[in-house]
Write a protein that holds these residues in place. Structure first.
Motif, PDB file in Angstrom:
ATOM      1  N   THR A  93      44.031  29.674  42.713  1.00 51.55           N
ATOM      2  CA  THR A  93      44.488  31.059  42.824  1.00 51.55           C
ATOM      3  C   THR A  93      44.653  31.649  41.434  1.00 51.55           C
ATOM      4  O   THR A  93      45.086  30.970  40.513  1.00 51.55           O
ATOM      5  CB  THR A  93      45.849  31.128  43.564  1.00 51.55           C
ATOM      6  N   ALA A  94      44.307  32.911  41.303  1.00 51.16           N
ATOM      7  CA  ALA A  94      44.509  33.597  40.027  1.00 51.16           C
ATOM      8  C   ALA A  94      45.994  33.673  39.708  1.00 51.16           C
ATOM      9  O   ALA A  94      46.834  33.734  40.601  1.00 51.16           O
ATOM     10  CB  ALA A  94      43.924  35.009  40.086  1.00 51.16           C
ATOM     11  N   ASN A  95      46.290  33.689  38.433  1.00 49.94           N
ATOM     12  CA  ASN A  95      47.664  33.810  37.969  1.00 49.94           C
ATOM     13  C   ASN A  95      47.747  35.071  37.123  1.00 49.94           C
ATOM     14  O   ASN A  95      47.117  35.162  36.069  1.00 49.94           O
ATOM     15  CB  ASN A  95      48.048  32.577  37.148  1.00 49.94           C
ATOM     16  N   ARG A  96      48.527  36.031  37.583  1.00 45.14           N
ATOM     17  CA  ARG A  96      48.607  37.304  36.854  1.00 45.14           C
ATOM     18  C   ARG A  96      49.221  37.141  35.466  1.00 45.14           C
ATOM     19  O   ARG A  96      49.136  38.044  34.645  1.00 45.14           O
ATOM     20  CB  ARG A  96      49.373  38.338  37.661  1.00 45.14           C
ATOM     21  N   ASN A  97      49.809  36.002  35.169  1.00 44.07           N
ATOM     22  CA  ASN A  97      50.400  35.772  33.854  1.00 44.07           C
ATOM     23  C   ASN A  97      49.477  35.020  32.905  1.00 44.07           C
ATOM     24  O   ASN A  97      49.910  34.622  31.820  1.00 44.07           O
ATOM     25  CB  ASN A  97      51.727  35.008  34.006  1.00 44.07           C
ATOM     26  N   TRP A  98      48.219  34.798  33.288  1.00 41.06           N
ATOM     27  CA  TRP A  98      47.280  34.188  32.359  1.00 41.06           C
ATOM     28  C   TRP A  98      47.223  35.040  31.094  1.00 41.06           C
ATOM     29  O   TRP A  98      47.185  36.277  31.168  1.00 41.06           O
ATOM     30  CB  TRP A  98      45.892  34.098  32.980  1.00 41.06           C
ATOM     31  N   PRO A  99      47.222  34.419  29.917  1.00 39.49           N
ATOM     32  CA  PRO A  99      47.229  35.194  28.669  1.00 39.49           C
ATOM     33  C   PRO A  99      46.014  36.116  28.524  1.00 39.49           C
ATOM     34  O   PRO A  99      46.113  37.174  27.914  1.00 39.49           O
ATOM     35  CB  PRO A  99      47.258  34.145  27.566  1.00 39.49           C
ATOM     36  N   CYS A 123      37.977  39.717  37.140  1.00 36.81           N
ATOM     37  CA  CYS A 123      37.024  39.268  36.111  1.00 36.81           C
ATOM     38  C   CYS A 123      37.460  37.959  35.465  1.00 36.81           C
ATOM     39  O   CYS A 123      36.653  37.031  35.295  1.00 36.81           O
ATOM     40  CB  CYS A 123      36.853  40.347  35.042  1.00 36.81           C
ATOM     41  N   VAL A 124      38.727  37.880  35.097  1.00 36.86           N
ATOM     42  CA  VAL A 124      39.238  36.655  34.464  1.00 36.86           C
ATOM     43  C   VAL A 124      39.163  35.495  35.454  1.00 36.86           C
ATOM     44  O   VAL A 124      38.769  34.387  35.088  1.00 36.86           O
ATOM     45  CB  VAL A 124      40.677  36.869  33.941  1.00 36.86           C
ATOM     46  N   PHE A 125      39.512  35.750  36.702  1.00 41.32           N
ATOM     47  CA  PHE A 125      39.434  34.708  37.718  1.00 41.32           C
ATOM     48  C   PHE A 125      38.004  34.184  37.845  1.00 41.32           C
ATOM     49  O   PHE A 125      37.776  32.975  37.889  1.00 41.32           O
ATOM     50  CB  PHE A 125      39.919  35.225  39.074  1.00 41.32           C
ATOM     51  N   GLU A 126      37.027  35.086  37.891  1.00 45.63           N
ATOM     52  CA  GLU A 126      35.637  34.667  38.043  1.00 45.63           C
ATOM     53  C   GLU A 126      35.176  33.832  36.850  1.00 45.63           C
ATOM     54  O   GLU A 126      34.475  32.826  37.011  1.00 45.63           O
ATOM     55  CB  GLU A 126      34.727  35.881  38.238  1.00 45.63           C
ATOM     56  N   LEU A 127      35.578  34.221  35.652  1.00 43.23           N
ATOM     57  CA  LEU A 127      35.226  33.430  34.469  1.00 43.23           C
ATOM     58  C   LEU A 127      35.844  32.032  34.537  1.00 43.23           C
ATOM     59  O   LEU A 127      35.189  31.031  34.238  1.00 43.23           O
ATOM     60  CB  LEU A 127      35.664  34.147  33.197  1.00 43.23           C
ATOM     61  N   ILE A 130      35.618  33.058  48.332  1.00 39.04           N
ATOM     62  CA  ILE A 130      36.702  33.692  47.593  1.00 39.04           C
ATOM     63  C   ILE A 130      37.345  34.738  48.490  1.00 39.04           C
ATOM     64  O   ILE A 130      36.655  35.555  49.098  1.00 39.04           O
ATOM     65  CB  ILE A 130      36.197  34.351  46.294  1.00 39.04           C
ATOM     66  N   GLU A 131      38.661  34.693  48.588  1.00 40.61           N
ATOM     67  CA  GLU A 131      39.428  35.680  49.338  1.00 40.61           C
ATOM     68  C   GLU A 131      40.395  36.355  48.383  1.00 40.61           C
ATOM     69  O   GLU A 131      40.732  35.812  47.332  1.00 40.61           O
ATOM     70  CB  GLU A 131      40.239  35.011  50.451  1.00 40.61           C
ATOM     71  N   PHE A 132      40.857  37.517  48.769  1.00 42.04           N
ATOM     72  CA  PHE A 132      41.886  38.202  48.004  1.00 42.04           C
ATOM     73  C   PHE A 132      43.170  38.162  48.815  1.00 42.04           C
ATOM     74  O   PHE A 132      43.207  38.628  49.947  1.00 42.04           O
ATOM     75  CB  PHE A 132      41.457  39.635  47.672  1.00 42.04           C
ATOM     76  N   ARG A 168      48.736  40.055  47.579  1.00 39.38           N
ATOM     77  CA  ARG A 168      49.108  40.778  46.355  1.00 39.38           C
ATOM     78  C   ARG A 168      47.895  41.081  45.484  1.00 39.38           C
ATOM     79  O   ARG A 168      48.030  41.373  44.306  1.00 39.38           O
ATOM     80  CB  ARG A 168      50.146  39.976  45.581  1.00 39.38           C
ATOM     81  N   GLY A 169      46.699  40.970  46.050  1.00 42.87           N
ATOM     82  CA  GLY A 169      45.483  41.310  45.332  1.00 42.87           C
ATOM     83  C   GLY A 169      44.931  40.207  44.455  1.00 42.87           C
ATOM     84  O   GLY A 169      43.977  40.432  43.714  1.00 42.87           O
ATOM     85  N   LEU A 170      45.503  39.018  44.532  1.00 47.40           N
ATOM     86  CA  LEU A 170      45.045  37.933  43.675  1.00 47.40           C
ATOM     87  C   LEU A 170      43.889  37.178  44.331  1.00 47.40           C
ATOM     88  O   LEU A 170      43.985  36.771  45.486  1.00 47.40           O
ATOM     89  CB  LEU A 170      46.187  36.944  43.396  1.00 47.40           C
ATOM     90  N   PRO A 171      42.777  36.980  43.610  1.00 46.63           N
ATOM     91  CA  PRO A 171      41.682  36.199  44.176  1.00 46.63           C
ATOM     92  C   PRO A 171      42.061  34.732  44.310  1.00 46.63           C
ATOM     93  O   PRO A 171      42.850  34.196  43.533  1.00 46.63           O
ATOM     94  CB  PRO A 171      40.549  36.381  43.175  1.00 46.63           C
ATOM     95  N   HIS A 172      41.484  34.114  45.326  1.00 45.67           N
ATOM     96  CA  HIS A 172      41.810  32.736  45.691  1.00 45.67           C
ATOM     97  C   HIS A 172      40.525  32.091  46.183  1.00 45.67           C
ATOM     98  O   HIS A 172      39.803  32.679  46.980  1.00 45.67           O
ATOM     99  CB  HIS A 172      42.858  32.779  46.809  1.00 45.67           C
TER     100      HIS A 172
END
Length: 182
Positions: A17-23, A44-48, A73-75, A78-82
């Motif tokens: 799962t994407a983390n909105r706090n990734w630097p 974009c960051v999640f896909e990379l 991939i699902e969203f 809270r809009g975070l890709p997973h």
């Protein structure tokens, strides 16, 4: 489903799962912006990171010889890709026993003196709760019980229940970790 005709059942079910706090996300925000304001940036960051992670699995054979994989991939709410990924291994790397799973999966807190970054990640992102008597209104409570079967009992070795689901090793080492906000 056709892939299972050739490779039986998947050996590994992996999620990320994407983390909105990734630097990479927080450093690209403009003043007064919050990560939730930039779902495009999060995606974009999640896909990379997803591509890098899958490349790491392939190139370094993290789980052994992978013969195939599929993912979706699902969203989340809270809009975070997973991502949900199924990995199929071949030959001697196929997973048949609990001992093989035990080499890949850890359901215990790591030692903060040895693995501080992983310890903090687990403490922040991977702890369930509170539920049960501490929080009977939790969304995963049903008829007074946690639908995720928490709290779980300590177990010394990984085993399989009557339905074929694994019960991961989680030993009682006497340590207590305080998780803020839980």
């Amino acid at each position: 489903m056709a892939i299972t005709r050739y490779n039986q059942h998947p050996d590994i079910f992996l999620t990320m799962t994407a983390n909105r706090n990734w630097p990479e996300i927080t450093s690209a925000l403009l003043p007064h912006q919050k990560p939730i304001d930039r779902l495009d940036l999060i995606a974009c960051v999640f896909e990379l990171k997803r591509k890098c992670f899958m490349k790491e699995i392939e190139a370094n054979r993290v789980f052994g010889n992978k013969v195939a994989h599929v993912f979706i991939i699902e969203f989340k709410k809270r809009g975070l890709p997973h991502i949900y990924a199924l990995l199929f291994l071949k030959g001697l790397d196929k997973i048949w026993t609990c001992a093989q799973v035990d080499k890949l999966v850890c359901a215990e807190f790591l030692d903060p003196n040895d693995e501080l970054m992983f310890f903090e990640t687990i403490k922040c992102c991977m702890v369930h709760g509170p539920c049960g008597a501490r929080n009977p209104q939790a969304p995963y409570m049903e008829n007074g019980k946690c639908t995720e079967r928490y709290p779980r009992t300590f177990v010394e070795t990984i085993t399989m229940d009557q339905d074929g689901y694994l019960i991961y090793r989680c030993r009682n080492n006497g340590q207590l970790h305080i998780v803020i906000g839980k």
